[in-house]
Design a protein around this motif. Structure first.
Motif, PDB file in Angstrom:
ATOM      1  N   ALA A  71       0.680  -1.152   0.084  1.00 32.20           N
ATOM      2  CA  ALA A  71       0.078   0.016   0.046  1.00 32.20           C
ATOM      3  C   ALA A  71       0.914   1.144   0.136  1.00 32.20           C
ATOM      4  O   ALA A  71       0.724   2.095  -0.673  1.00 32.20           O
ATOM      5  CB  ALA A  71      -1.020  -0.016   1.201  1.00 32.20           C
ATOM      6  N   ALA A  72       2.044   1.081   0.769  1.00 35.42           N
ATOM      7  CA  ALA A  72       2.770   2.343   0.748  1.00 35.42           C
ATOM      8  C   ALA A  72       3.603   2.434  -0.709  1.00 35.42           C
ATOM      9  O   ALA A  72       3.756   3.597  -1.130  1.00 35.42           O
ATOM     10  CB  ALA A  72       4.130   2.095   1.932  1.00 35.42           C
ATOM     11  N   ALA A  73       4.153   1.250  -1.356  1.00 37.26           N
ATOM     12  CA  ALA A  73       4.629   1.378  -2.329  1.00 37.26           C
ATOM     13  C   ALA A  73       3.919   1.796  -3.441  1.00 37.26           C
ATOM     14  O   ALA A  73       4.321   2.329  -4.396  1.00 37.26           O
ATOM     15  CB  ALA A  73       5.211   0.080  -2.635  1.00 37.26           C
ATOM     16  N   ALA A  74       2.415   1.427  -3.451  1.00 37.25           N
ATOM     17  CA  ALA A  74       1.683   1.849  -4.497  1.00 37.25           C
ATOM     18  C   ALA A  74       1.345   3.320  -4.717  1.00 37.25           C
ATOM     19  O   ALA A  74       0.925   4.041  -5.325  1.00 37.25           O
ATOM     20  CB  ALA A  74       0.239   0.951  -4.351  1.00 37.25           C
ATOM     21  N   ASN A  75       1.924   4.159  -3.455  1.00 39.35           N
ATOM     22  CA  ASN A  75       1.701   5.353  -3.209  1.00 39.35           C
ATOM     23  C   ASN A  75       2.934   6.164  -3.133  1.00 39.35           C
ATOM     24  O   ASN A  75       3.066   6.874  -2.066  1.00 39.35           O
ATOM     25  CB  ASN A  75       0.650   5.765  -2.038  1.00 39.35           C
ATOM     26  CG  ASN A  75      -0.868   5.408  -2.429  1.00 39.35           C
ATOM     27  OD1 ASN A  75      -1.480   5.954  -3.025  1.00 39.35           O
ATOM     28  ND2 ASN A  75      -1.293   4.230  -1.792  1.00 39.35           N
ATOM     29  N   GLU A 128       9.177   0.093  -9.841  1.00 43.32           N
ATOM     30  CA  GLU A 128       8.843   0.822 -11.138  1.00 43.32           C
ATOM     31  C   GLU A 128       7.466  -0.048 -11.599  1.00 43.32           C
ATOM     32  O   GLU A 128       6.685   0.557 -12.334  1.00 43.32           O
ATOM     33  CB  GLU A 128      10.249   0.480 -12.070  1.00 43.32           C
ATOM     34  CG  GLU A 128       9.815   1.115 -13.484  1.00 43.32           C
ATOM     35  CD  GLU A 128       9.521   2.708 -13.221  1.00 43.32           C
ATOM     36  OE1 GLU A 128       9.038   3.244 -14.283  1.00 43.32           O
ATOM     37  OE2 GLU A 128      10.272   3.270 -12.517  1.00 43.32           O
ATOM     38  N   PHE A 129       7.538  -1.156 -11.315  1.00 40.97           N
ATOM     39  CA  PHE A 129       6.290  -1.963 -11.999  1.00 40.97           C
ATOM     40  C   PHE A 129       5.052  -1.458 -11.136  1.00 40.97           C
ATOM     41  O   PHE A 129       3.879  -1.139 -11.797  1.00 40.97           O
ATOM     42  CB  PHE A 129       6.557  -3.440 -11.609  1.00 40.97           C
ATOM     43  CG  PHE A 129       5.400  -4.383 -11.878  1.00 40.97           C
ATOM     44  CD1 PHE A 129       4.957  -4.747 -13.196  1.00 40.97           C
ATOM     45  CD2 PHE A 129       4.464  -4.728 -11.169  1.00 40.97           C
ATOM     46  CE1 PHE A 129       3.894  -5.407 -13.643  1.00 40.97           C
ATOM     47  CE2 PHE A 129       3.314  -5.351 -11.123  1.00 40.97           C
ATOM     48  CZ  PHE A 129       2.927  -6.035 -12.558  1.00 40.97           C
ATOM     49  N   LYS A 141      -0.093   1.758 -11.503  1.00 42.98           N
ATOM     50  CA  LYS A 141      -1.061   2.592 -10.964  1.00 42.98           C
ATOM     51  C   LYS A 141      -1.263   3.532 -12.080  1.00 42.98           C
ATOM     52  O   LYS A 141      -2.295   4.089 -12.268  1.00 42.98           O
ATOM     53  CB  LYS A 141      -0.135   3.279  -9.914  1.00 42.98           C
ATOM     54  CG  LYS A 141      -1.231   4.388  -9.272  1.00 42.98           C
ATOM     55  CD  LYS A 141      -0.671   4.985  -7.911  1.00 42.98           C
ATOM     56  CE  LYS A 141      -1.733   5.826  -7.249  1.00 42.98           C
ATOM     57  NZ  LYS A 141      -1.272   6.438  -5.971  1.00 42.98           N
ATOM     58  N   GLN A 142      -0.201   4.015 -12.731  1.00 48.10           N
ATOM     59  CA  GLN A 142      -0.409   5.076 -13.985  1.00 48.10           C
ATOM     60  C   GLN A 142      -1.258   4.473 -15.063  1.00 48.10           C
ATOM     61  O   GLN A 142      -2.400   4.975 -15.699  1.00 48.10           O
ATOM     62  CB  GLN A 142       0.925   5.231 -14.571  1.00 48.10           C
ATOM     63  CG  GLN A 142       1.797   6.175 -13.896  1.00 48.10           C
ATOM     64  CD  GLN A 142       3.184   6.261 -14.431  1.00 48.10           C
ATOM     65  OE1 GLN A 142       3.457   5.506 -15.285  1.00 48.10           O
ATOM     66  NE2 GLN A 142       3.819   7.385 -14.047  1.00 48.10           N
ATOM     67  N   ARG A 143      -1.203   3.064 -15.332  1.00 44.93           N
ATOM     68  CA  ARG A 143      -2.073   2.334 -16.112  1.00 44.93           C
ATOM     69  C   ARG A 143      -3.636   2.354 -15.803  1.00 44.93           C
ATOM     70  O   ARG A 143      -4.701   2.661 -16.574  1.00 44.93           O
ATOM     71  CB  ARG A 143      -1.910   0.919 -16.430  1.00 44.93           C
ATOM     72  CG  ARG A 143      -0.598   0.675 -17.485  1.00 44.93           C
ATOM     73  CD  ARG A 143      -0.427  -0.650 -18.027  1.00 44.93           C
ATOM     74  NE  ARG A 143      -0.217  -1.604 -17.038  1.00 44.93           N
ATOM     75  CZ  ARG A 143       1.047  -1.917 -16.473  1.00 44.93           C
ATOM     76  NH1 ARG A 143       2.140  -1.452 -16.958  1.00 44.93           N
ATOM     77  NH2 ARG A 143       1.155  -2.990 -15.344  1.00 44.93           N
ATOM     78  N   ARG A 144      -3.612   2.205 -14.509  1.00 45.93           N
ATOM     79  CA  ARG A 144      -5.353   2.203 -13.762  1.00 45.93           C
ATOM     80  C   ARG A 144      -5.988   3.664 -14.033  1.00 45.93           C
ATOM     81  O   ARG A 144      -7.045   3.934 -14.052  1.00 45.93           O
ATOM     82  CB  ARG A 144      -5.222   1.616 -12.474  1.00 45.93           C
ATOM     83  CG  ARG A 144      -4.949   0.221 -12.505  1.00 45.93           C
ATOM     84  CD  ARG A 144      -5.222  -0.180 -11.006  1.00 45.93           C
ATOM     85  NE  ARG A 144      -4.443   0.380 -10.021  1.00 45.93           N
ATOM     86  CZ  ARG A 144      -3.227  -0.012  -9.478  1.00 45.93           C
ATOM     87  NH1 ARG A 144      -2.845  -1.154 -10.044  1.00 45.93           N
ATOM     88  NH2 ARG A 144      -2.678   0.413  -8.352  1.00 45.93           N
ATOM     89  N   SER A 145      -5.097   4.497 -13.824  1.00 39.66           N
ATOM     90  CA  SER A 145      -5.523   5.887 -13.908  1.00 39.66           C
ATOM     91  C   SER A 145      -5.995   6.570 -15.342  1.00 39.66           C
ATOM     92  O   SER A 145      -6.288   7.616 -15.418  1.00 39.66           O
ATOM     93  CB  SER A 145      -4.506   6.768 -13.189  1.00 39.66           C
ATOM     94  OG  SER A 145      -3.315   6.957 -14.080  1.00 39.66           O
TER      95      SER A 145
END
Length: 390
Positions: free
Chosen positions: A354-358, A379-380, A385-389
């Motif tokens: 959760a921390a690494a995703a933010n 990086e992955f 996260k960028q793809r989901r947004s």
């Protein structure tokens, strides 16, 4: 000292330094090298590609749609036996895994029978609570089951939480909806005025009708406390909330929600177990707040995590939550002690993810310290996260 005061005291005793228990317990929190990370990333990419292809093939006819949904569910179940991320098969015996898969399927079938209009994301929302319940069932040494109380309780989340959290719904409408729920739980006469109210009351009946006497009263009182906590949490959407007040709301909402799971999961209720599950619920509430920190900041919802970020103390807050998780779970002896290490591993790793995703809210030094324990590269996670947004 009340349970809430005890939780607050334990929380405030936790260190704010990066947890050394990760390095000291590599049998539970193993470091994952770059080769394993790349394998995990490839596994996720391939599974995601297969799912996206399957989703594009959704048929238009109702009977074909049902078969398509069943195939999707089977694909999801199959992946549980192959994944190398949580490594469920290494930590949980095959009989328990099979029971979990079976009852998860029963749960999804029952959800669809109750409301076939629910979207996949709402079913997943209900499933998240069911998985918490399933973990508690295993810790209690009970048999997995998707019975009516947990089915109905888990389904309340897509209806109640989403309505209460919707900024488009007025405070007056939310208050009216909550009064309907309170009256229902108190056994008072009610008149439902919407499909949402009708479905909510139907779910409450599914819960309460499974109990009698003092047990039914205890269940109803617990759900009333959860309703009160949800009502208090509305203030998080409307104004800046003092830190102590935020802590009280988080403790009340999180702890009571998981206490209900425990009451449904256990055949008998013990005080020391109730105290643990209250703490466990608070832990999961803060985990949710960490996972949602970006979204909450965007819509102006105030949580302990968004407040810590504003005060530039988010890393210290996450460290404290990691220590809280470790110490609370370590000190508890479940009736089935064989599952405890998995619960420890799961909670801590999801917190790290959760921390690494933010990543935008953490320093490079902090992210580098936790990356060694992640199943994926930073990086992955950033790319995902960028793809989901988009």
């Amino acid at each position: 000292m009340t349970a809430a005061e005890e939780i607050k005291a334990v929380w405030e005793q936790q260190p704010e330094e990066f947890p050394v228990f990760l390095e000291e317990n590599l049998d539970i929190f193993e470091k994952i090298d770059n080769r394993r990370k790349k394998e995990n990333e490839e596994f996720v990419r391939e599974f995601s590609k297969q799912m996206q292809k399957k989703l594009r093939q959704k048929p238009k006819k109702a009977d074909a749609q049902k078969r398509w949904e069943q195939e999707l569910e089977q694909d999801f179940m199959n992946v549980l036996g192959k994944e190398t991320i949580l490594c469920l098969s290494d930590w949980i015996n095959p009989q328990v895994l099979d029971a979990g898969k079976r009852e998860t399927k029963h749960f999804i079938d029952k959800v669809r029978n109750f409301d076939e209009t629910l979207k996949p994301e709402h079913i997943w929302q209900a499933l998240r609570n069911y998985f918490i319940y399933a973990i508690i069932v295993e810790m209690q040494g009970e048999e997995q089951n998707a019975a009516n109380p947990i089915l109905a309780y888990s389904l309340l989340y897509p209806y109640t939480d989403n309505y209460i959290d919707d900024h488009r719904v007025s405070r007056e409408e939310k208050d009216h909806y909550n009064r309907i729920i309170a009256s229902k739980l108190k056994g008072e006469p009610i008149t439902v005025g919407s499909l949402l109210e009708e479905k909510t009351c139907s779910l409450l009946d599914m819960i309460l009708n499974e109990y009698e006497g003092e047990k039914q009263k205890r269940i109803a009182e617990t759900l009333l406390r959860l309703l009160e906590a949800q009502t208090q949490s509305i203030s998080q959407q409307e104004t800046v909330v003092a830190k102590d007040r935020l802590l009280d709301i988080s403790i009340c909402k999180g702890s009571t929600s998981v206490l209900a799971d425990y009451l449904f999961a256990a055949s008998d209720w013990l005080e020391n177990e109730e105290i643990f599950y209250l703490k466990f619920g608070f832990l999961l509430q803060l985990l949710d707040d960490l996972q949602d920190i970006d979204e909450d900041r965007g819509i102006g919802t105030c949580t302990l995590m968004t407040q810590a970020e504003e005060q530039r103390k988010l890393e210290q807050c996450v460290n404290r939550l990691l220590w809280f998780s470790w110490n609370v779970i370590q000190e508890f002896t479940p009736r089935n002690p064989g599952i405890k290490d998995f619960v420890l591993k799961y909670c801590v790793e999801v917190l790290l993810l959760a921390a690494a995703a933010n990543q935008q809210f953490f320093s490079g030094q902090y992210l580098k310290a936790l990356e060694a324990y992640l199943p994926f590269s930073l990086e992955f996670l950033k790319e995902s996260k960028q793809r989901r947004s988009l």
